[in-house]
Design a protein around this motif. Sequence first.
Motif, PDB file in Angstrom:
ATOM      1  N   GLY A  83       0.794  -1.224   0.000  1.00  0.00           N
ATOM      2  CA  GLY A  83       0.000   0.000   0.000  1.00  0.00           C
ATOM      3  C   GLY A  83       0.822   1.268   0.000  1.00  0.00           C
ATOM      4  O   GLY A  83       0.553   2.196  -0.771  1.00  0.00           O
ATOM      5  N   SER A  84       1.836   1.348   0.871  1.00  0.00           N
ATOM      6  CA  SER A  84       2.626   2.576   0.958  1.00  0.00           C
ATOM      7  C   SER A  84       3.402   2.822  -0.324  1.00  0.00           C
ATOM      8  O   SER A  84       3.529   3.968  -0.777  1.00  0.00           O
ATOM      9  CB  SER A  84       3.586   2.504   2.149  1.00  0.00           C
ATOM     10  OG  SER A  84       4.456   1.394   2.033  1.00  0.00           O
ATOM     11  N   LEU A  85       3.911   1.746  -0.944  1.00  0.00           N
ATOM     12  CA  LEU A  85       4.620   1.897  -2.210  1.00  0.00           C
ATOM     13  C   LEU A  85       3.664   2.380  -3.293  1.00  0.00           C
ATOM     14  O   LEU A  85       3.997   3.273  -4.087  1.00  0.00           O
ATOM     15  CB  LEU A  85       5.259   0.570  -2.621  1.00  0.00           C
ATOM     16  CG  LEU A  85       5.936   0.532  -3.995  1.00  0.00           C
ATOM     17  CD1 LEU A  85       7.046   1.574  -4.076  1.00  0.00           C
ATOM     18  CD2 LEU A  85       6.486  -0.855  -4.275  1.00  0.00           C
ATOM     19  N   ASP A  86       2.473   1.804  -3.342  1.00  0.00           N
ATOM     20  CA  ASP A  86       1.486   2.211  -4.339  1.00  0.00           C
ATOM     21  C   ASP A  86       1.128   3.683  -4.172  1.00  0.00           C
ATOM     22  O   ASP A  86       1.000   4.425  -5.159  1.00  0.00           O
ATOM     23  CB  ASP A  86       0.246   1.330  -4.208  1.00  0.00           C
ATOM     24  CG  ASP A  86      -0.760   1.582  -5.317  1.00  0.00           C
ATOM     25  OD1 ASP A  86      -0.341   1.611  -6.490  1.00  0.00           O
ATOM     26  OD2 ASP A  86      -1.951   1.763  -5.007  1.00  0.00           O
ATOM     27  N   ARG A  87       0.973   4.137  -2.924  1.00  0.00           N
ATOM     28  CA  ARG A  87       0.650   5.548  -2.694  1.00  0.00           C
ATOM     29  C   ARG A  87       1.805   6.448  -3.121  1.00  0.00           C
ATOM     30  O   ARG A  87       1.595   7.524  -3.686  1.00  0.00           O
ATOM     31  CB  ARG A  87       0.301   5.767  -1.224  1.00  0.00           C
ATOM     32  CG  ARG A  87      -1.070   5.184  -0.837  1.00  0.00           C
ATOM     33  CD  ARG A  87      -1.477   5.594   0.556  1.00  0.00           C
ATOM     34  NE  ARG A  87      -0.695   4.907   1.577  1.00  0.00           N
ATOM     35  CZ  ARG A  87      -0.986   3.720   2.087  1.00  0.00           C
ATOM     36  NH1 ARG A  87      -2.072   3.069   1.673  1.00  0.00           N
ATOM     37  NH2 ARG A  87      -0.236   3.164   3.023  1.00  0.00           N
ATOM     38  N   GLY A  88       3.028   6.011  -2.853  1.00  0.00           N
ATOM     39  CA  GLY A  88       4.187   6.790  -3.281  1.00  0.00           C
ATOM     40  C   GLY A  88       4.266   6.899  -4.790  1.00  0.00           C
ATOM     41  O   GLY A  88       4.545   7.976  -5.348  1.00  0.00           O
ATOM     42  N   LEU A  89       3.988   5.801  -5.484  1.00  0.00           N
ATOM     43  CA  LEU A  89       3.995   5.822  -6.950  1.00  0.00           C
ATOM     44  C   LEU A  89       2.877   6.707  -7.494  1.00  0.00           C
ATOM     45  O   LEU A  89       3.047   7.387  -8.514  1.00  0.00           O
ATOM     46  CB  LEU A  89       3.865   4.402  -7.490  1.00  0.00           C
ATOM     47  CG  LEU A  89       5.045   3.472  -7.207  1.00  0.00           C
ATOM     48  CD1 LEU A  89       4.729   2.047  -7.651  1.00  0.00           C
ATOM     49  CD2 LEU A  89       6.314   3.973  -7.888  1.00  0.00           C
ATOM     50  N   ARG A  90       1.731   6.691  -6.814  1.00  0.00           N
ATOM     51  CA  ARG A  90       0.621   7.562  -7.244  1.00  0.00           C
ATOM     52  C   ARG A  90       1.017   9.032  -7.093  1.00  0.00           C
ATOM     53  O   ARG A  90       0.678   9.853  -7.959  1.00  0.00           O
ATOM     54  CB  ARG A  90      -0.622   7.262  -6.407  1.00  0.00           C
ATOM     55  CG  ARG A  90      -1.837   8.085  -6.824  1.00  0.00           C
ATOM     56  CD  ARG A  90      -2.345   7.687  -8.201  1.00  0.00           C
ATOM     57  NE  ARG A  90      -3.439   8.561  -8.632  1.00  0.00           N
ATOM     58  CZ  ARG A  90      -3.381   9.372  -9.671  1.00  0.00           C
ATOM     59  NH1 ARG A  90      -2.287   9.428 -10.416  1.00  0.00           N
ATOM     60  NH2 ARG A  90      -4.415  10.126 -10.012  1.00  0.00           N
ATOM     61  N   LEU A  91       1.742   9.367  -6.034  1.00  0.00           N
ATOM     62  CA  LEU A  91       2.215  10.750  -5.878  1.00  0.00           C
ATOM     63  C   LEU A  91       3.159  11.127  -7.009  1.00  0.00           C
ATOM     64  O   LEU A  91       3.127  12.266  -7.506  1.00  0.00           O
ATOM     65  CB  LEU A  91       2.915  10.919  -4.525  1.00  0.00           C
ATOM     66  CG  LEU A  91       2.021  10.979  -3.298  1.00  0.00           C
ATOM     67  CD1 LEU A  91       2.862  11.161  -2.045  1.00  0.00           C
ATOM     68  CD2 LEU A  91       0.999  12.118  -3.411  1.00  0.00           C
ATOM     69  N   LEU A  92       4.008  10.196  -7.424  1.00  0.00           N
ATOM     70  CA  LEU A  92       4.895  10.468  -8.553  1.00  0.00           C
ATOM     71  C   LEU A  92       4.083  10.768  -9.811  1.00  0.00           C
ATOM     72  O   LEU A  92       4.419  11.683 -10.581  1.00  0.00           O
ATOM     73  CB  LEU A  92       5.815   9.273  -8.803  1.00  0.00           C
ATOM     74  CG  LEU A  92       6.898   9.002  -7.761  1.00  0.00           C
ATOM     75  CD1 LEU A  92       7.673   7.739  -8.124  1.00  0.00           C
ATOM     76  CD2 LEU A  92       7.851  10.186  -7.650  1.00  0.00           C
TER      77      LEU A  92
END
Length: 263
Positions: free
Chosen positions: A15-24
Amino acid sequence: MRNPPLPERPEGAVGSLDRGLRLLQLLRDYGNLRVMDAAAHLGISRSSAHRLLQTLVFRGYAVQDDNHTYLPGPSLDAGPARLAWTKDFRALCQPHLQVLARRSGESANMMVRVGKSVRFLGTVRARSIDATNDRDGIVMPAHRASGGKALLAELLEGEVRSLYFGGAVDGAHVLDETEFAKLTGDLEAVRRRGFAVNFEETESGVAAVGAAIHDRMGEAIGALSLSTRTERFAALADKTLVPLLLDARAQIEKDLQLVTLGT
Protein backbone atom coordinates in the motif's frame (compact mmCIF):
# COMPACT_ATOMS: atom_id res chain seq x y z
CA MET A 1 -7.00 -5.83 -32.29
CA ARG A 2 -8.65 -4.92 -29.01
CA ASN A 3 -6.52 -3.26 -26.38
CA PRO A 4 -5.79 -5.47 -23.36
CA PRO A 5 -7.66 -4.56 -20.18
CA LEU A 6 -5.86 -2.44 -17.63
CA PRO A 7 -4.33 -4.56 -14.87
CA GLU A 8 -6.10 -4.76 -11.55
CA ARG A 9 -4.23 -3.89 -8.40
CA PRO A 10 -2.70 -7.18 -7.22
CA GLU A 11 -3.82 -8.59 -3.88
CA GLY A 12 -0.26 -8.53 -2.53
CA ALA A 13 0.41 -4.91 -3.53
CA VAL A 14 2.30 -2.85 -0.95
CA GLY A 15 0.00 0.00 0.00
CA SER A 16 2.63 2.58 0.96
CA LEU A 17 4.62 1.90 -2.21
CA ASP A 18 1.49 2.21 -4.34
CA ARG A 19 0.65 5.55 -2.69
CA GLY A 20 4.19 6.79 -3.28
CA LEU A 21 4.00 5.82 -6.95
CA ARG A 22 0.62 7.56 -7.24
CA LEU A 23 2.22 10.75 -5.88
CA LEU A 24 4.89 10.47 -8.55
CA GLN A 25 2.16 10.26 -11.17
CA LEU A 26 0.42 13.32 -9.73
CA LEU A 27 3.65 15.33 -9.73
CA ARG A 28 4.33 14.22 -13.30
CA ASP A 29 0.87 15.12 -14.56
CA TYR A 30 0.02 18.25 -12.52
CA GLY A 31 3.48 19.78 -12.12
CA ASN A 32 2.92 20.78 -8.48
CA LEU A 33 1.23 19.39 -5.41
CA ARG A 34 0.31 20.59 -1.93
CA VAL A 35 0.08 18.32 1.07
CA MET A 36 -3.68 18.85 1.38
CA ASP A 37 -4.17 17.94 -2.31
CA ALA A 38 -2.01 14.82 -1.98
CA ALA A 39 -3.97 13.74 1.08
CA ALA A 40 -7.29 14.26 -0.73
CA HIS A 41 -6.18 12.34 -3.84
CA LEU A 42 -4.91 9.39 -1.83
CA GLY A 43 -7.59 9.41 0.87
CA ILE A 44 -5.04 9.59 3.69
CA SER A 45 -4.24 12.01 6.49
CA ARG A 46 -2.16 15.13 5.85
CA SER A 47 0.57 13.84 8.14
CA SER A 48 0.82 10.62 6.12
CA ALA A 49 0.88 12.58 2.86
CA HIS A 50 3.58 14.85 4.26
CA ARG A 51 5.78 11.87 5.19
CA LEU A 52 5.38 10.35 1.73
CA LEU A 53 6.24 13.64 0.02
CA GLN A 54 9.25 14.19 2.25
CA THR A 55 10.50 10.72 1.30
CA LEU A 56 10.23 11.70 -2.37
CA VAL A 57 12.21 14.86 -1.61
CA PHE A 58 14.90 12.76 0.12
CA ARG A 59 15.31 10.60 -2.99
CA GLY A 60 15.25 13.54 -5.40
CA TYR A 61 11.84 12.83 -6.94
CA ALA A 62 10.35 16.04 -5.56
CA VAL A 63 11.51 19.45 -4.37
CA GLN A 64 9.72 21.93 -2.15
CA ASP A 65 9.49 25.63 -2.96
CA ASP A 66 9.23 28.59 -0.58
CA ASN A 67 5.43 28.26 -0.53
CA HIS A 68 5.65 24.65 0.72
CA THR A 69 4.42 23.37 -2.64
CA TYR A 70 6.01 20.20 -3.99
CA LEU A 71 7.39 20.21 -7.53
CA PRO A 72 8.95 17.46 -9.68
CA GLY A 73 12.55 16.79 -8.67
CA PRO A 74 15.50 15.94 -10.93
CA SER A 75 15.09 12.18 -10.42
CA LEU A 76 11.53 12.19 -11.78
CA ASP A 77 12.39 12.85 -15.43
CA ALA A 78 15.76 11.08 -15.47
CA GLY A 79 15.77 8.22 -17.92
CA PRO A 80 17.89 5.09 -17.52
CA ALA A 81 21.63 5.69 -17.63
CA ARG A 82 21.98 2.76 -20.06
CA LEU A 83 25.62 2.28 -19.10
CA ALA A 84 26.28 -1.45 -18.90
CA TRP A 85 29.49 -1.06 -16.93
CA THR A 86 28.20 0.99 -13.99
CA LYS A 87 27.54 -2.05 -11.79
CA ASP A 88 31.18 -3.16 -12.13
CA PHE A 89 32.37 0.41 -11.62
CA ARG A 90 30.39 0.73 -8.39
CA ALA A 91 31.74 -2.60 -7.10
CA LEU A 92 35.32 -1.51 -7.85
CA CYS A 93 34.87 1.87 -6.14
CA GLN A 94 32.94 0.71 -3.06
CA PRO A 95 35.93 -0.42 -0.91
CA HIS A 96 37.72 2.81 -1.74
CA LEU A 97 34.67 4.80 -0.66
CA GLN A 98 34.66 2.96 2.64
CA VAL A 99 38.33 3.75 3.25
CA LEU A 100 37.87 7.37 2.19
CA ALA A 101 34.91 7.90 4.52
CA ARG A 102 36.80 6.32 7.41
CA ARG A 103 40.01 8.32 6.83
CA SER A 104 38.25 11.65 6.30
CA GLY A 105 35.43 11.30 8.80
CA GLU A 106 33.11 12.62 6.06
CA SER A 107 30.69 11.06 3.58
CA ALA A 108 32.20 9.74 0.34
CA ASN A 109 30.27 9.51 -2.93
CA MET A 110 30.82 8.29 -6.47
CA MET A 111 28.83 9.20 -9.57
CA VAL A 112 28.65 9.17 -13.35
CA ARG A 113 27.50 11.88 -15.73
CA VAL A 114 24.55 11.32 -18.05
CA GLY A 115 24.08 14.41 -20.20
CA LYS A 116 23.62 17.42 -17.95
CA SER A 117 23.00 15.36 -14.81
CA VAL A 118 25.06 13.22 -12.48
CA ARG A 119 23.77 9.94 -11.06
CA PHE A 120 25.08 8.99 -7.63
CA LEU A 121 25.92 5.28 -7.77
CA GLY A 122 27.18 4.95 -4.22
CA THR A 123 27.57 6.70 -0.88
CA VAL A 124 29.39 5.66 2.27
CA ARG A 125 28.26 7.91 5.11
CA ALA A 126 30.64 8.94 7.81
CA ARG A 127 30.01 7.50 11.25
CA SER A 128 29.00 10.83 12.70
CA ILE A 129 25.75 12.39 13.80
CA ASP A 130 26.61 15.35 11.54
CA ALA A 131 27.34 13.25 8.44
CA THR A 132 25.77 14.48 5.21
CA ASN A 133 22.88 12.52 3.75
CA ASP A 134 23.05 9.30 1.78
CA ARG A 135 22.96 10.27 -1.90
CA ASP A 136 22.82 6.76 -3.36
CA GLY A 137 20.51 6.88 -6.40
CA ILE A 138 20.12 10.67 -6.36
CA VAL A 139 20.20 12.69 -9.59
CA MET A 140 21.67 16.22 -9.52
CA PRO A 141 22.47 18.90 -12.10
CA ALA A 142 26.06 18.33 -13.19
CA HIS A 143 26.90 22.06 -13.19
CA ARG A 144 26.16 22.32 -9.46
CA ALA A 145 27.57 19.10 -7.99
CA SER A 146 31.31 18.99 -7.34
CA GLY A 147 31.72 15.67 -9.13
CA GLY A 148 29.61 16.95 -12.00
CA LYS A 149 31.79 20.01 -12.41
CA ALA A 150 34.89 17.82 -12.35
CA LEU A 151 33.43 15.75 -15.20
CA LEU A 152 32.29 18.79 -17.20
CA ALA A 153 35.82 20.21 -16.87
CA GLU A 154 37.06 17.24 -18.89
CA LEU A 155 35.16 18.58 -21.91
CA LEU A 156 36.30 21.34 -24.24
CA GLU A 157 34.51 24.67 -23.80
CA GLY A 158 32.74 24.18 -27.13
CA GLU A 159 31.51 20.78 -26.00
CA VAL A 160 30.14 22.27 -22.79
CA ARG A 161 28.36 25.03 -24.72
CA SER A 162 26.88 22.50 -27.11
CA LEU A 163 25.69 20.43 -24.16
CA TYR A 164 23.80 23.32 -22.59
CA PHE A 165 22.66 25.27 -25.65
CA GLY A 166 22.38 22.65 -28.40
CA GLY A 167 19.63 20.11 -29.06
CA ALA A 168 16.48 19.70 -27.00
CA VAL A 169 15.87 22.07 -24.12
CA ASP A 170 16.06 20.44 -20.70
CA GLY A 171 13.92 22.65 -18.49
CA ALA A 172 15.56 21.46 -15.29
CA HIS A 173 19.04 22.47 -16.41
CA VAL A 174 18.59 25.57 -18.58
CA LEU A 175 21.36 28.14 -18.15
CA ASP A 176 21.29 31.73 -19.31
CA GLU A 177 24.45 33.40 -20.56
CA THR A 178 25.34 34.78 -17.11
CA GLU A 179 25.00 31.35 -15.49
CA PHE A 180 26.97 29.77 -18.31
CA ALA A 181 29.76 32.34 -17.86
CA LYS A 182 29.91 31.42 -14.16
CA LEU A 183 30.06 27.73 -15.06
CA THR A 184 32.87 28.40 -17.54
CA GLY A 185 34.81 30.17 -14.78
CA ASP A 186 34.17 27.29 -12.39
CA LEU A 187 35.43 24.76 -14.93
CA GLU A 188 38.58 26.78 -15.61
CA ALA A 189 39.25 26.73 -11.85
CA VAL A 190 38.70 22.95 -11.78
CA ARG A 191 41.25 22.41 -14.57
CA ARG A 192 43.73 24.66 -12.77
CA ARG A 193 43.34 23.11 -9.32
CA GLY A 194 42.60 19.51 -10.28
CA PHE A 195 39.40 19.32 -8.20
CA ALA A 196 35.97 20.95 -8.04
CA VAL A 197 34.06 22.66 -5.21
CA ASN A 198 30.35 22.80 -4.48
CA PHE A 199 29.47 25.21 -1.68
CA GLU A 200 25.74 24.97 -0.92
CA GLU A 201 24.89 24.75 -4.63
CA THR A 202 22.92 21.51 -4.28
CA GLU A 203 21.95 21.50 -0.61
CA SER A 204 21.82 24.16 2.08
CA GLY A 205 24.49 23.66 4.74
CA VAL A 206 26.52 21.20 2.65
CA ALA A 207 29.81 21.67 0.79
CA ALA A 208 31.82 19.16 -1.21
CA VAL A 209 34.99 18.61 -3.20
CA GLY A 210 35.06 16.36 -6.24
CA ALA A 211 37.50 14.90 -8.75
CA ALA A 212 37.09 13.01 -12.02
CA ILE A 213 38.04 9.31 -12.25
CA HIS A 214 39.81 8.16 -15.43
CA ASP A 215 39.97 4.69 -16.96
CA ARG A 216 43.12 3.11 -18.35
CA MET A 217 42.63 4.99 -21.62
CA GLY A 218 42.61 8.31 -19.77
CA GLU A 219 38.90 8.91 -20.30
CA ALA A 220 36.88 10.39 -17.44
CA ILE A 221 34.18 7.83 -16.66
CA GLY A 222 32.99 8.95 -13.25
CA ALA A 223 33.76 11.14 -10.28
CA LEU A 224 34.47 10.91 -6.58
CA SER A 225 33.41 13.44 -3.96
CA LEU A 226 33.62 14.15 -0.26
CA SER A 227 30.76 16.11 1.32
CA THR A 228 30.78 17.89 4.67
CA ARG A 229 28.90 20.54 6.61
CA THR A 230 29.69 24.07 5.47
CA GLU A 231 30.88 25.19 8.89
CA ARG A 232 33.68 22.60 8.74
CA PHE A 233 34.61 23.08 5.11
CA ALA A 234 37.14 25.93 5.31
CA ALA A 235 39.19 24.22 8.02
CA LEU A 236 39.18 20.82 6.31
CA ALA A 237 39.22 21.42 2.56
CA ASP A 238 42.88 22.02 1.69
CA LYS A 239 44.58 20.09 4.49
CA THR A 240 42.33 17.03 4.70
CA LEU A 241 39.54 16.65 2.18
CA VAL A 242 41.39 17.40 -1.05
CA PRO A 243 44.53 15.30 -0.32
CA LEU A 244 42.44 12.30 0.77
CA LEU A 245 40.10 12.70 -2.21
CA LEU A 246 42.95 12.79 -4.72
CA ASP A 247 44.68 9.85 -3.06
CA ALA A 248 41.48 7.76 -3.23
CA ARG A 249 41.06 8.76 -6.89
CA ALA A 250 44.62 7.60 -7.60
CA GLN A 251 43.95 4.23 -5.95
CA ILE A 252 40.75 3.72 -7.95
CA GLU A 253 42.55 4.60 -11.17
CA LYS A 254 45.26 2.04 -10.33
CA ASP A 255 42.57 -0.62 -10.05
CA LEU A 256 41.03 0.52 -13.33
CA GLN A 257 44.34 -0.13 -15.06
CA LEU A 258 43.81 -3.84 -14.40
CA VAL A 259 40.20 -4.35 -15.46
CA THR A 260 37.82 -3.88 -18.37
CA LEU A 261 34.44 -2.76 -17.07
CA GLY A 262 31.26 -4.40 -18.28
CA THR A 263 32.81 -7.66 -19.45
